[in-house]
Write a protein that holds these residues in place. Sequence first.
Motif, PDB file in Angstrom:
ATOM      1  N   GLU A  95       0.967  -1.145  -0.144  1.00 22.48           N
ATOM      2  CA  GLU A  95       0.011   0.108   0.172  1.00 22.48           C
ATOM      3  C   GLU A  95       0.814   0.958  -0.077  1.00 22.48           C
ATOM      4  O   GLU A  95       0.418   2.059  -0.515  1.00 22.48           O
ATOM      5  CB  GLU A  95      -1.035   0.183   1.277  1.00 22.48           C
ATOM      6  N   LYS A  96       2.070   1.198   0.680  1.00 22.78           N
ATOM      7  CA  LYS A  96       2.659   2.350   0.840  1.00 22.78           C
ATOM      8  C   LYS A  96       3.655   2.832  -0.348  1.00 22.78           C
ATOM      9  O   LYS A  96       3.741   3.993  -0.309  1.00 22.78           O
ATOM     10  CB  LYS A  96       3.379   2.412   2.217  1.00 22.78           C
ATOM     11  N   ILE A  97       4.255   1.778  -0.813  1.00 28.98           N
ATOM     12  CA  ILE A  97       5.206   2.043  -1.946  1.00 28.98           C
ATOM     13  C   ILE A  97       4.532   2.761  -2.996  1.00 28.98           C
ATOM     14  O   ILE A  97       5.156   3.856  -3.363  1.00 28.98           O
ATOM     15  CB  ILE A  97       5.812   0.797  -2.394  1.00 28.98           C
ATOM     16  N   PRO A  98       3.434   2.316  -3.556  1.00 35.40           N
ATOM     17  CA  PRO A  98       2.933   3.238  -4.794  1.00 35.40           C
ATOM     18  C   PRO A  98       2.276   4.423  -4.196  1.00 35.40           C
ATOM     19  O   PRO A  98       2.592   5.503  -4.938  1.00 35.40           O
ATOM     20  CB  PRO A  98       1.467   2.309  -5.093  1.00 35.40           C
ATOM     21  N   VAL A 103       0.309   7.214  -6.398  1.00 30.76           N
ATOM     22  CA  VAL A 103      -0.266   6.133  -7.149  1.00 30.76           C
ATOM     23  C   VAL A 103      -1.066   5.280  -6.078  1.00 30.76           C
ATOM     24  O   VAL A 103      -0.639   5.120  -4.750  1.00 30.76           O
ATOM     25  CB  VAL A 103       0.282   5.110  -7.880  1.00 30.76           C
ATOM     26  N   VAL A 104      -2.386   4.878  -6.171  1.00 30.67           N
ATOM     27  CA  VAL A 104      -3.353   4.371  -5.443  1.00 30.67           C
ATOM     28  C   VAL A 104      -2.619   3.092  -4.687  1.00 30.67           C
ATOM     29  O   VAL A 104      -1.683   2.240  -5.164  1.00 30.67           O
ATOM     30  CB  VAL A 104      -4.357   3.427  -6.215  1.00 30.67           C
ATOM     31  N   GLY A 105      -2.646   2.923  -3.245  1.00 33.72           N
ATOM     32  CA  GLY A 105      -2.219   1.811  -2.570  1.00 33.72           C
ATOM     33  C   GLY A 105      -2.907   1.018  -2.091  1.00 33.72           C
ATOM     34  O   GLY A 105      -3.584   1.482  -1.130  1.00 33.72           O
ATOM     35  N   GLN A 106      -3.095  -0.032  -2.911  1.00 36.80           N
ATOM     36  CA  GLN A 106      -4.356  -1.017  -2.370  1.00 36.80           C
ATOM     37  C   GLN A 106      -3.711  -2.324  -2.243  1.00 36.80           C
ATOM     38  O   GLN A 106      -3.096  -2.809  -3.203  1.00 36.80           O
ATOM     39  CB  GLN A 106      -5.666  -0.974  -3.211  1.00 36.80           C
ATOM     40  N   LEU A 427       9.280  -2.082  -5.203  1.00 39.59           N
ATOM     41  CA  LEU A 427       8.590  -3.338  -4.997  1.00 39.59           C
ATOM     42  C   LEU A 427       9.570  -4.448  -5.072  1.00 39.59           C
ATOM     43  O   LEU A 427       9.361  -5.573  -4.194  1.00 39.59           O
ATOM     44  CB  LEU A 427       7.323  -3.581  -5.838  1.00 39.59           C
ATOM     45  N   ILE A 428      10.358  -4.624  -6.120  1.00 42.72           N
ATOM     46  CA  ILE A 428      11.446  -5.888  -6.187  1.00 42.72           C
ATOM     47  C   ILE A 428      12.131  -5.889  -4.782  1.00 42.72           C
ATOM     48  O   ILE A 428      12.455  -6.990  -4.232  1.00 42.72           O
ATOM     49  CB  ILE A 428      12.294  -5.469  -7.466  1.00 42.72           C
ATOM     50  N   GLU A 429      12.658  -4.742  -4.474  1.00 40.34           N
ATOM     51  CA  GLU A 429      13.531  -4.729  -3.484  1.00 40.34           C
ATOM     52  C   GLU A 429      12.766  -4.839  -2.149  1.00 40.34           C
ATOM     53  O   GLU A 429      13.243  -5.781  -1.243  1.00 40.34           O
ATOM     54  CB  GLU A 429      14.179  -2.872  -3.166  1.00 40.34           C
ATOM     55  N   ALA A 430      11.691  -4.551  -1.921  1.00 40.55           N
ATOM     56  CA  ALA A 430      10.851  -4.833  -0.802  1.00 40.55           C
ATOM     57  C   ALA A 430      10.391  -6.472  -0.687  1.00 40.55           C
ATOM     58  O   ALA A 430      10.149  -7.050   0.170  1.00 40.55           O
ATOM     59  CB  ALA A 430       9.500  -4.124  -0.560  1.00 40.55           C
ATOM     60  N   ASN A 431      10.312  -6.884  -1.882  1.00 40.99           N
ATOM     61  CA  ASN A 431       9.936  -8.513  -1.992  1.00 40.99           C
ATOM     62  C   ASN A 431      10.981  -9.546  -2.376  1.00 40.99           C
ATOM     63  O   ASN A 431      10.567 -10.558  -2.882  1.00 40.99           O
ATOM     64  CB  ASN A 431       8.708  -8.451  -3.241  1.00 40.99           C
ATOM     65  N   LYS A 432      12.392  -9.073  -2.329  1.00 37.92           N
ATOM     66  CA  LYS A 432      13.174  -9.947  -2.779  1.00 37.92           C
ATOM     67  C   LYS A 432      13.182 -11.331  -2.057  1.00 37.92           C
ATOM     68  O   LYS A 432      13.656 -12.405  -2.708  1.00 37.92           O
ATOM     69  CB  LYS A 432      14.447  -9.222  -2.709  1.00 37.92           C
ATOM     70  N   THR A 433      12.619 -11.517  -0.928  1.00 41.50           N
ATOM     71  CA  THR A 433      12.530 -12.946  -0.286  1.00 41.50           C
ATOM     72  C   THR A 433      11.465 -13.598  -0.839  1.00 41.50           C
ATOM     73  O   THR A 433      11.300 -14.789  -0.369  1.00 41.50           O
ATOM     74  CB  THR A 433      12.574 -12.986   1.349  1.00 41.50           C
TER      75      THR A 433
END
Length: 438
Positions: A95-98, A103-106, A427-433
């Motif tokens: 939610e917070k990255i977009p 941009v909408v954070g949903q 998002l890639i950075e946040a989701n790397k695991t």
Amino acid sequence: KQKILIAGGGSTYTPGIVAMLADNIDRFPIEEIKLYDDLAERQEPIGAACEILLREKNSDIKFSYTTDPEEAFTNIDFCMAHIRVGLYAMREKDEKIPLKYGVVGQETCGPGGIAYGMRSIPGVLEILDYMEKYSPNAWMLNYSNPAAIVAEATRRLRPNSKIINICDMPIAIENIFADILGLESRKELTVRYYGLNHFGWWTSVTDKSGHDLLPQLQRFVAKDGYAFETEDFQHKHPSWKATFKKAKDIYALDPTTLPNTYLKYYLYPDYEVANSNPDFTRANEVMETREKEVFEIAHKIIDNGTAEGTSFHAGAHATFIIDLACAIAFNTKERMLLIVPNNGAIDNFDSEAMVEIPCLVGNDGPEPLSIGSIPTFQKGLMEQQVAVEKLVVEAYIEESYQKLWQAITLSKTVPSASVAKTILDDLIEANKTFWPQL
Ligand code: G6P
């Protein structure tokens, strides 16, 4: 008697569902309920509290909880799945990255939904594979989000699996229809509806004798949206109330139908962003309310050794999952809105798209009803959105940065390819695991 596994045993929705299953035992006889989660520390208090709860309901349902897939998935008839890969900590990032980039954070729409989809695909496939390995005749009733992307992934990657994807949002809105109309239950209504998940429209609402109720509902929605005082605990929160109110403006775009509330993120993204707090999103609200409350109640039940004086909420709309299980187990041919391959049901739309439409459900699964042709406005919106969902799944399969960038760019919530790229890189950075290496 049926044997049920709830996957996502540590979810805050689990106790409500267990309580509801026990309360509906007359229409849906149960021999056993098992909980499964891969996070023992979350599942432990929920499981221990459910055990006490079931005992006090005088039920003879056999109950257990486990983190061992073989034990969980062996000898079951149904797996009811509501998993959240990455928990609320990751929802907060979705939610917070977009939002950081306007941009909408949903959690299910726009880049946040895409990020969540990339995490959910392997999670849902994993439990589906366990089910097929240990109980090949079982059905998975899946309401894990983001349902649209998960459904497309299972269509592509497990086309012959016994999985049915279902969403509670149309049911919650139909409960509001019943309230507006002064009816006891949404079950008194027959509806026609089409779209994608979290992206659809009602074209007809009648009572059982065919009396048209759409005009009365439309008069209400034109003034107040779906802002009707609800008993549903989830939807009492201010953010949900605002969402229901906003249905008025979605409706204004096509006053011949009634819309799903989630269309607001695509049709009024500027309004949505202006009314969001980038430092405190729905994930924060849920963490401070539902997440806290449910675990507090669970611990209280365990400490007191009794569930007396406490109550777990199962949104009234949660009964849909029992309706679905009943339809399959007892071949009731109940009419339900499900997310299924289009296969010509909407005749001027991609036959390989996953669409949300009415189906008759029996013991060999859903039989979709024919919708016919849809108008240009809806068709255009749906074509754009279904392309996003397909590109996400292709990006997952091919581990393709390019396709995920295309998916985010194509989302109606995103203004440009450059904004899409910036969000994607975060998002890639946040989701790397969680994500495959793109
Ligand atoms: C509705 C939707 C679900 C979604 C949920 C989020 O019920 O149909 O798909 O998961 O809302 O609600 P929350 O209260 O967690 O924001």
